[in-house]
Motif scaffolding. Sequence first.
Motif, mmCIF file in Angstrom:
data_model
loop_
_atom_site.group_PDB
_atom_site.id
_atom_site.type_symbol
_atom_site.label_atom_id
_atom_site.label_comp_id
_atom_site.label_asym_id
_atom_site.label_seq_id
_atom_site.Cartn_x
_atom_site.Cartn_y
_atom_site.Cartn_z
ATOM 1 N N GLN A 232 -57.753 7.011 -24.318
ATOM 2 C CA GLN A 232 -57.419 8.330 -23.901
ATOM 3 C C GLN A 232 -57.494 9.003 -25.348
ATOM 4 O O GLN A 232 -56.947 10.233 -25.256
ATOM 5 N N HIS B 129 -63.064 8.880 -24.520
ATOM 6 C CA HIS B 129 -61.773 8.427 -23.615
ATOM 7 C C HIS B 129 -61.790 6.995 -23.390
ATOM 8 O O HIS B 129 -62.714 6.485 -23.181
ATOM 9 N N ARG C 287 -58.925 3.801 -21.765
ATOM 10 C CA ARG C 287 -57.554 3.762 -20.550
ATOM 11 C C ARG C 287 -56.470 2.992 -21.777
ATOM 12 O O ARG C 287 -56.551 2.369 -22.801
ATOM 13 N N SER D 69 -60.234 18.676 -26.744
ATOM 14 C CA SER D 69 -60.759 18.702 -25.551
ATOM 15 C C SER D 69 -60.884 17.515 -25.085
ATOM 16 O O SER D 69 -61.026 17.140 -23.826
ATOM 17 N N LEU E 139 -58.891 14.920 -25.052
ATOM 18 C CA LEU E 139 -57.444 14.268 -24.568
ATOM 19 C C LEU E 139 -57.468 14.566 -23.109
ATOM 20 O O LEU E 139 -57.924 15.490 -22.569
ATOM 21 N N ARG E 140 -56.630 13.740 -22.422
ATOM 22 C CA ARG E 140 -56.299 13.781 -20.830
ATOM 23 C C ARG E 140 -55.068 14.326 -20.798
ATOM 24 O O ARG E 140 -54.125 13.837 -20.965
ATOM 25 N N GLU F 133 -52.127 16.085 -18.074
ATOM 26 C CA GLU F 133 -51.419 15.859 -16.826
ATOM 27 C C GLU F 133 -50.496 16.956 -16.856
ATOM 28 O O GLU F 133 -49.868 17.540 -17.934
ATOM 29 N N GLU G 21 -49.402 21.779 -19.746
ATOM 30 C CA GLU G 21 -49.965 20.251 -19.652
ATOM 31 C C GLU G 21 -49.641 19.417 -20.729
ATOM 32 O O GLU G 21 -49.582 19.969 -21.896
ATOM 33 N N ALA H 218 -50.713 15.999 -23.015
ATOM 34 C CA ALA H 218 -51.548 14.622 -23.187
ATOM 35 C C ALA H 218 -50.489 13.807 -24.064
ATOM 36 O O ALA H 218 -50.300 13.874 -25.241
#
Length: 155
Positions: free
Chosen positions: A16, A31, A33, A57, A59-60, A62, A69, A71
């Motif tokens: 990630q 990306h 895991r 951009s 980055l994930r 949440e 949000e 990351a």
Amino acid sequence: MKTPTCRGRNGRLFPQIQAGGACDGARAGRHRRLDRSSRGHPGGDQLIICDLLTDPSALRFEPFREGIEAAWLHRDPDGGAAAAVLRYRPGARAPRHRHAGWERVIVISGSQADAQGLIKAGDFALNAPGTEHEVVSEEGCLVLLVWERQPIMLE
């Protein structure tokens, strides 16, 4: 096409997280895991994030708080140290909280404000343990946040 990766000193992948060897210019397919391994962050002893300031951009993100949000780059599950890139939508507000340890904030883009004033892209803020504040971003912003201990929410 082979997907490039970032690795720590222990050889573990940085999932990630933006990749490319040791930021060697290979930038596609970033990306991975998350490997929740030793020391509470991907890769163990060292974390490398390539292009954070120029291309966050990859980055994930949440949900974290309303309009904000996160990351997560590192997060102790017991409230200890944490690091994240936070993305504030315009008008977003982080509720009043108390710092249990040092908080370090680097504004990557946009701006945010608290009772002490406005900090904008390129600025650094350091909040001492025991301090309290709420933060608002009228225009929206992207910040790198590093907590020695995660804050205590008061609202």
